[in-house]
Design a protein around this motif. Structure first.
Motif, PDB file in Angstrom:
ATOM      1  N   THR A 288       0.810  -1.222   0.000  1.00 53.00           N
ATOM      2  CA  THR A 288       0.000   0.000   0.000  1.00 53.00           C
ATOM      3  C   THR A 288       0.840   1.268   0.000  1.00 53.00           C
ATOM      4  O   THR A 288       0.299   2.353  -0.232  1.00 53.00           O
ATOM      5  N   MET A 289       2.124   1.153   0.333  1.00 55.73           N
ATOM      6  CA  MET A 289       3.022   2.313   0.412  1.00 55.73           C
ATOM      7  C   MET A 289       2.568   3.294   1.495  1.00 55.73           C
ATOM      8  O   MET A 289       2.786   4.496   1.390  1.00 55.73           O
ATOM      9  N   GLN A 290       1.951   2.797   2.561  1.00 58.20           N
ATOM     10  CA  GLN A 290       1.430   3.661   3.624  1.00 58.20           C
ATOM     11  C   GLN A 290       2.346   3.760   4.832  1.00 58.20           C
ATOM     12  O   GLN A 290       2.007   4.394   5.816  1.00 58.20           O
ATOM     13  N   GLY A 291       3.497   3.124   4.766  1.00 67.18           N
ATOM     14  CA  GLY A 291       4.414   3.145   5.893  1.00 67.18           C
ATOM     15  C   GLY A 291       4.232   1.930   6.777  1.00 67.18           C
ATOM     16  O   GLY A 291       3.166   1.300   6.792  1.00 67.18           O
ATOM     17  N   PRO A 292       5.265   1.562   7.547  1.00 68.94           N
ATOM     18  CA  PRO A 292       5.176   0.394   8.426  1.00 68.94           C
ATOM     19  C   PRO A 292       4.293   0.663   9.638  1.00 68.94           C
ATOM     20  O   PRO A 292       4.096   1.820  10.032  1.00 68.94           O
ATOM     21  N   ASN A 293       3.791  -0.410  10.224  1.00 68.67           N
ATOM     22  CA  ASN A 293       2.998  -0.307  11.440  1.00 68.67           C
ATOM     23  C   ASN A 293       3.963  -0.309  12.626  1.00 68.67           C
ATOM     24  O   ASN A 293       4.289  -1.350  13.181  1.00 68.67           O
ATOM     25  N   LEU A 294       4.411   0.859  13.027  1.00 69.39           N
ATOM     26  CA  LEU A 294       5.445   0.974  14.054  1.00 69.39           C
ATOM     27  C   LEU A 294       4.962   0.491  15.419  1.00 69.39           C
ATOM     28  O   LEU A 294       5.721  -0.139  16.166  1.00 69.39           O
ATOM     29  N   ASP A 295       3.715   0.786  15.748  1.00 75.69           N
ATOM     30  CA  ASP A 295       3.197   0.362  17.053  1.00 75.69           C
ATOM     31  C   ASP A 295       3.190  -1.159  17.170  1.00 75.69           C
ATOM     32  O   ASP A 295       3.592  -1.726  18.195  1.00 75.69           O
ATOM     33  N   ALA A 296       2.710  -1.844  16.120  1.00 78.16           N
ATOM     34  CA  ALA A 296       2.668  -3.306  16.150  1.00 78.16           C
ATOM     35  C   ALA A 296       4.070  -3.898  16.192  1.00 78.16           C
ATOM     36  O   ALA A 296       4.330  -4.871  16.911  1.00 78.16           O
ATOM     37  N   LEU A 297       4.984  -3.321  15.437  1.00 80.56           N
ATOM     38  CA  LEU A 297       6.366  -3.799  15.447  1.00 80.56           C
ATOM     39  C   LEU A 297       7.006  -3.613  16.812  1.00 80.56           C
ATOM     40  O   LEU A 297       7.731  -4.488  17.299  1.00 80.56           O
ATOM     41  N   LYS A 298       6.746  -2.478  17.437  1.00 82.67           N
ATOM     42  CA  LYS A 298       7.302  -2.214  18.770  1.00 82.67           C
ATOM     43  C   LYS A 298       6.784  -3.237  19.766  1.00 82.67           C
ATOM     44  O   LYS A 298       7.559  -3.810  20.553  1.00 82.67           O
ATOM     45  N   HIS A 299       5.488  -3.488  19.732  1.00 81.79           N
ATOM     46  CA  HIS A 299       4.884  -4.458  20.654  1.00 81.79           C
ATOM     47  C   HIS A 299       5.479  -5.845  20.438  1.00 81.79           C
ATOM     48  O   HIS A 299       5.813  -6.552  21.401  1.00 81.79           O
ATOM     49  N   LEU A 300       5.632  -6.234  19.180  1.00 82.76           N
ATOM     50  CA  LEU A 300       6.168  -7.558  18.885  1.00 82.76           C
ATOM     51  C   LEU A 300       7.620  -7.671  19.321  1.00 82.76           C
ATOM     52  O   LEU A 300       8.026  -8.658  19.952  1.00 82.76           O
TER      53      LEU A 300
ATOM     54  N   GLY B  75       6.191  -4.730   5.047  1.00 84.67           N
ATOM     55  CA  GLY B  75       4.854  -4.224   4.762  1.00 84.67           C
ATOM     56  C   GLY B  75       4.726  -2.719   4.854  1.00 84.67           C
ATOM     57  O   GLY B  75       4.937  -2.139   5.924  1.00 84.67           O
ATOM     58  N   GLY B  76       4.422  -2.082   3.728  1.00 84.84           N
ATOM     59  CA  GLY B  76       4.086  -0.665   3.714  1.00 84.84           C
ATOM     60  C   GLY B  76       5.240   0.308   3.599  1.00 84.84           C
ATOM     61  O   GLY B  76       5.010   1.520   3.510  1.00 84.84           O
ATOM     62  N   ILE B  77       6.471  -0.153   3.612  1.00 79.90           N
ATOM     63  CA  ILE B  77       7.618   0.760   3.601  1.00 79.90           C
ATOM     64  C   ILE B  77       7.694   1.450   2.239  1.00 79.90           C
ATOM     65  O   ILE B  77       7.832   0.796   1.202  1.00 79.90           O
ATOM     66  N   SER B  78       7.605   2.774   2.247  1.00 80.06           N
ATOM     67  CA  SER B  78       7.443   3.516   0.997  1.00 80.06           C
ATOM     68  C   SER B  78       8.515   4.562   0.747  1.00 80.06           C
ATOM     69  O   SER B  78       8.543   5.167  -0.334  1.00 80.06           O
ATOM     70  N   SER B  79       9.387   4.807   1.722  1.00 83.66           N
ATOM     71  CA  SER B  79      10.359   5.889   1.580  1.00 83.66           C
ATOM     72  C   SER B  79      11.549   5.649   2.500  1.00 83.66           C
ATOM     73  O   SER B  79      11.490   4.824   3.424  1.00 83.66           O
TER      74      SER B  79
END
Length: 256
Positions: free
Chosen positions: A173-185, A197-201
């Motif tokens: 989607t190019m909307q950026g990574p889900n930082l909150d979910a990654l931090k929790h994991l 997933g989502g990394i666009s820049s």
């Protein structure tokens, strides 16, 4: 932090899916081997390959192409998609692949994952693909009731070398990574976590550096390097030179 180019193979071609939807695939190349050599020439040290046909059908379907990729470049290649038993895993490792990625069987056959980790230490990753925090399996076609962080903890206990976390709603989607979910994991496990997933820049990549102290060791980049929104050489240089403490406020404020 490493930047890892992705090659998703569907019917022998390089494609990207939108949110895991096979009906919404976009072709970016006819020759996955040529694409792998291209990313290697631009500085990649690792390559992430997914057999999408295999993920959907439950057994590797592009093994000859995968072997050709692994034999053509002197870098680490990690492969996932449809690996559901020991023989399939051995076949992929025998093709010259450095690490295999297990997904569906982590949910459906956790003891098999434990056995495989003991047999091939350091070579087994688990891919956790999530929709709204719950694990999707069978080529993302089925969403289970398993919580992503809970599965990550269980897989760490059985000896996996790392976790690849993909937020399906962000993928393609190019909307950026889900930082909150990654931090929790990342806070839930004591093995390296690879973001996907989502990394666009490059700004998205720099934002992930804020999670490096928690164990987020790499980022898989797909669509953005095919569209040109991220140039791999520049991304590798930026991540190598960057420190999360130096991230501009507008990039780093998503995570505290």
């Amino acid at each position: 932090m490493d930047v890892i180019p992705a090659i998703d193979i569907l019917d022998g071609r390089c494609v990207r899916l939108y949110q895991g939807d096979y009906a919404r695939s976009e072709v970016f190349g006819e020759d996955p081997v040529e694409m792998a050599q291209n990313w290697y020439s631009k500085g990649a040290k690792y390559l992430h390959v997914v057999d999408l046909n295999g993920a959907k059908e439950g057994e590797p379907k592009n093994l000859k192409v995968i072997e050709a990729i692994a034999r053509s470049i002197p870098i680490h290649v990690q492969v996932g998609g449809g690996l559901r038993d020991r023989n399939q895993i051995m076949a992929v490792l025998g093709a010259g692949v450095s690490r295999v990625i297990l997904g569906t069987i982590a949910v459906e056959q956790p003891q098999l994952v434990a056995d495989i980790c003991a047999e091939f230490p350091g070579q087994i990753l688990v891919g956790i693909d999530a929709r709204e925090g719950r694990v999707a399996t069978r080529g993302w076609l089925t969403t289970s009731e398993v919580i992503a962080a809970d599965l990550a903890k269980r897989m760490t206990d059985v000896g996996v070398a790392g976790i690849i976390y993909t937020d399906i709603h962000r993928d393609g989607t190019m909307q950026g990574p889900n930082l909150d979910a990654l931090k929790h994991l990342a806070e839930s496990v004591n093995v390296p976590v690879i973001a996907s997933g989502g990394i666009s820049s490059i700004a998205d990549l720099l934002s992930l550096l804020s999670l490096e102290p928690l164990g987020v060791s790499a980022a898989i980049v797909g669509k953005a390097i095919y569209t040109g929104d991220i140039r791999l050489e520049e991304a590798l240089k930026a991540v190598s030179n960057g420190r999360w403490q130096d991230i501009p406020p507008e990039v780093g404020t998503a995570i505290v």
